[in-house]
Design a protein around this motif. Sequence first.
Motif, PDB file in Angstrom:
ATOM      1  N   UNK A  87       0.829  -1.200   0.000  1.00 23.14           N
ATOM      2  CA  UNK A  87       0.000   0.000   0.000  1.00 23.14           C
ATOM      3  C   UNK A  87       0.869   1.258   0.000  1.00 23.14           C
ATOM      4  N   UNK A  88       1.996   1.221   0.700  1.00 22.08           N
ATOM      5  CA  UNK A  88       2.925   2.360   0.662  1.00 22.08           C
ATOM      6  C   UNK A  88       3.375   2.635  -0.768  1.00 22.08           C
ATOM      7  N   UNK A  89       3.663   1.578  -1.528  1.00 17.85           N
ATOM      8  CA  UNK A  89       4.128   1.729  -2.902  1.00 17.85           C
ATOM      9  C   UNK A  89       3.033   2.200  -3.846  1.00 17.85           C
ATOM     10  N   UNK A  90       1.790   2.215  -3.389  1.00 21.46           N
ATOM     11  CA  UNK A  90       0.668   2.615  -4.244  1.00 21.46           C
ATOM     12  C   UNK A  90       0.690   4.101  -4.589  1.00 21.46           C
ATOM     13  N   UNK A  91       1.420   4.902  -3.807  1.00 25.98           N
ATOM     14  CA  UNK A  91       1.494   6.353  -3.985  1.00 25.98           C
ATOM     15  C   UNK A  91       0.131   7.022  -3.804  1.00 25.98           C
ATOM     16  N   UNK A  92      -0.744   6.391  -3.034  1.00 23.26           N
ATOM     17  CA  UNK A  92      -2.038   6.982  -2.714  1.00 23.26           C
ATOM     18  C   UNK A  92      -1.810   8.240  -1.877  1.00 23.26           C
ATOM     19  N   UNK A  93      -2.552   9.286  -2.167  1.00 24.80           N
ATOM     20  CA  UNK A  93      -2.379  10.536  -1.422  1.00 24.80           C
ATOM     21  C   UNK A  93      -2.701  10.312   0.058  1.00 24.80           C
ATOM     22  N   UNK A  94      -1.775  10.722   0.924  1.00 18.59           N
ATOM     23  CA  UNK A  94      -1.974  10.574   2.362  1.00 18.59           C
ATOM     24  C   UNK A  94      -1.690   9.189   2.888  1.00 18.59           C
ATOM     25  N   UNK A  95      -1.086   8.315   2.067  1.00 24.73           N
ATOM     26  CA  UNK A  95      -0.864   6.935   2.510  1.00 24.73           C
ATOM     27  C   UNK A  95       0.096   6.862   3.693  1.00 24.73           C
ATOM     28  N   UNK A  96       1.066   7.793   3.763  1.00 20.25           N
ATOM     29  CA  UNK A  96       2.049   7.726   4.842  1.00 20.25           C
ATOM     30  C   UNK A  96       1.391   7.877   6.219  1.00 20.25           C
ATOM     31  N   UNK A  97       0.564   8.901   6.368  1.00 20.09           N
ATOM     32  CA  UNK A  97      -0.065   9.083   7.678  1.00 20.09           C
ATOM     33  C   UNK A  97      -1.078   7.982   7.951  1.00 20.09           C
ATOM     34  N   UNK A  98      -1.756   7.524   6.895  1.00 23.38           N
ATOM     35  CA  UNK A  98      -2.729   6.441   7.063  1.00 23.38           C
ATOM     36  C   UNK A  98      -2.042   5.188   7.592  1.00 23.38           C
ATOM     37  N   UNK A  99      -0.849   4.873   7.056  1.00 25.88           N
ATOM     38  CA  UNK A  99      -0.096   3.708   7.532  1.00 25.88           C
ATOM     39  C   UNK A  99       0.424   3.953   8.945  1.00 25.88           C
ATOM     40  N   UNK A 100       0.904   5.174   9.194  1.00 24.45           N
ATOM     41  CA  UNK A 100       1.424   5.511  10.519  1.00 24.45           C
ATOM     42  C   UNK A 100       0.355   5.305  11.597  1.00 24.45           C
ATOM     43  N   UNK A 101      -0.854   5.779  11.334  1.00 27.78           N
ATOM     44  CA  UNK A 101      -1.946   5.619  12.302  1.00 27.78           C
ATOM     45  C   UNK A 101      -2.327   4.146  12.448  1.00 27.78           C
ATOM     46  N   UNK A 102      -2.267   3.417  11.349  1.00 31.16           N
ATOM     47  CA  UNK A 102      -2.575   1.989  11.391  1.00 31.16           C
ATOM     48  C   UNK A 102      -1.544   1.242  12.233  1.00 31.16           C
ATOM     49  N   UNK A 103      -0.267   1.611  12.097  1.00 28.97           N
ATOM     50  CA  UNK A 103       0.780   0.975  12.906  1.00 28.97           C
ATOM     51  C   UNK A 103       0.588   1.265  14.392  1.00 28.97           C
ATOM     52  N   UNK A 104       0.178   2.473  14.714  1.00 29.16           N
ATOM     53  CA  UNK A 104      -0.098   2.789  16.117  1.00 29.16           C
ATOM     54  C   UNK A 104      -1.257   1.945  16.636  1.00 29.16           C
ATOM     55  N   UNK A 105      -2.259   1.720  15.775  1.00 27.14           N
ATOM     56  CA  UNK A 105      -3.380   0.868  16.165  1.00 27.14           C
ATOM     57  C   UNK A 105      -2.915  -0.576  16.343  1.00 27.14           C
ATOM     58  N   UNK A 106      -1.984  -1.024  15.492  1.00 22.52           N
ATOM     59  CA  UNK A 106      -1.407  -2.369  15.643  1.00 22.52           C
ATOM     60  C   UNK A 106      -0.716  -2.502  16.996  1.00 22.52           C
TER      61      UNK A 106
END
Length: 255
Positions: A87-106
């Motif tokens: 998903x990081x490689x998808x270059x979706x706008x805002x993917x970095x913060x979306x992943x960061x928040x997901x990791x915190x949830x993990x």
Amino acid sequence: MSADAIETNREHYIYIYDGSFEGFLSVVFEAWKISPSIIEIKAGENSSPGFFDKDIYIITDITKTARVLKWMRETLPLETTERIYDYFASEDEGCEKRIYLYLRACHKLGRWVDSFLTEECVADFLRAEKHFNNEHHRMRGFTRFSVLKGGVMYAEIETDFNQLQRLARFFLDRMPGNRFMIYDSKRHKAVICDGYRWGVMENITPQSIEEQKDDSFEKLWRTYLKAVTIEERKNHKLQKQLMPLKYRKNITEFQ
């Protein structure tokens, strides 16, 4: 300074990194103790900060990257780590913060994090990932190859997300030993495979590719489709549902 103090000062941190996955994980390491509501993560050299914004430039640190990766591998299933990278490689706008928040949830919820759909950051990540995956599954069927001079299989795509790396893995698995190139005309990038390994090239010009095209393969494919088509059974409405118009300009049978 504590997170509460930062909130009081109304500072908004913008973490800027080099765009690599390793650089992003270095940001994750640095930003972990900061309140997630007051940070943004951007790839590039600079941003346009507001009055309360503070740019923080993060240099990729392999040691910090390795520590975050070690935590991910020890805490999460291997599949989840791979999903995050894709998903990081998808270059979706805002993917970095979306992943960061997901990791915190993990970190908070553990390996079964995807079950907690009431957590907005989890639901948001899964929604975005679903859109990315849906397009990938479409492109597995919609990608059409022609032949370049020298026998290299060539396909051109134009997708909402960057699908090059996932498509490279998919077609390498399906066509082992075959050389191929997939060009993303939206991003001017291409993935090149020698039959055994693949890599990504940037700043590719369509003109350089056009000069190498051999249309004999495309003509053969169109002839086959014409031969097997039953005119009376055409269903254009269903066809549009299964194959949206935006993908058709790179599909041989619609040329």
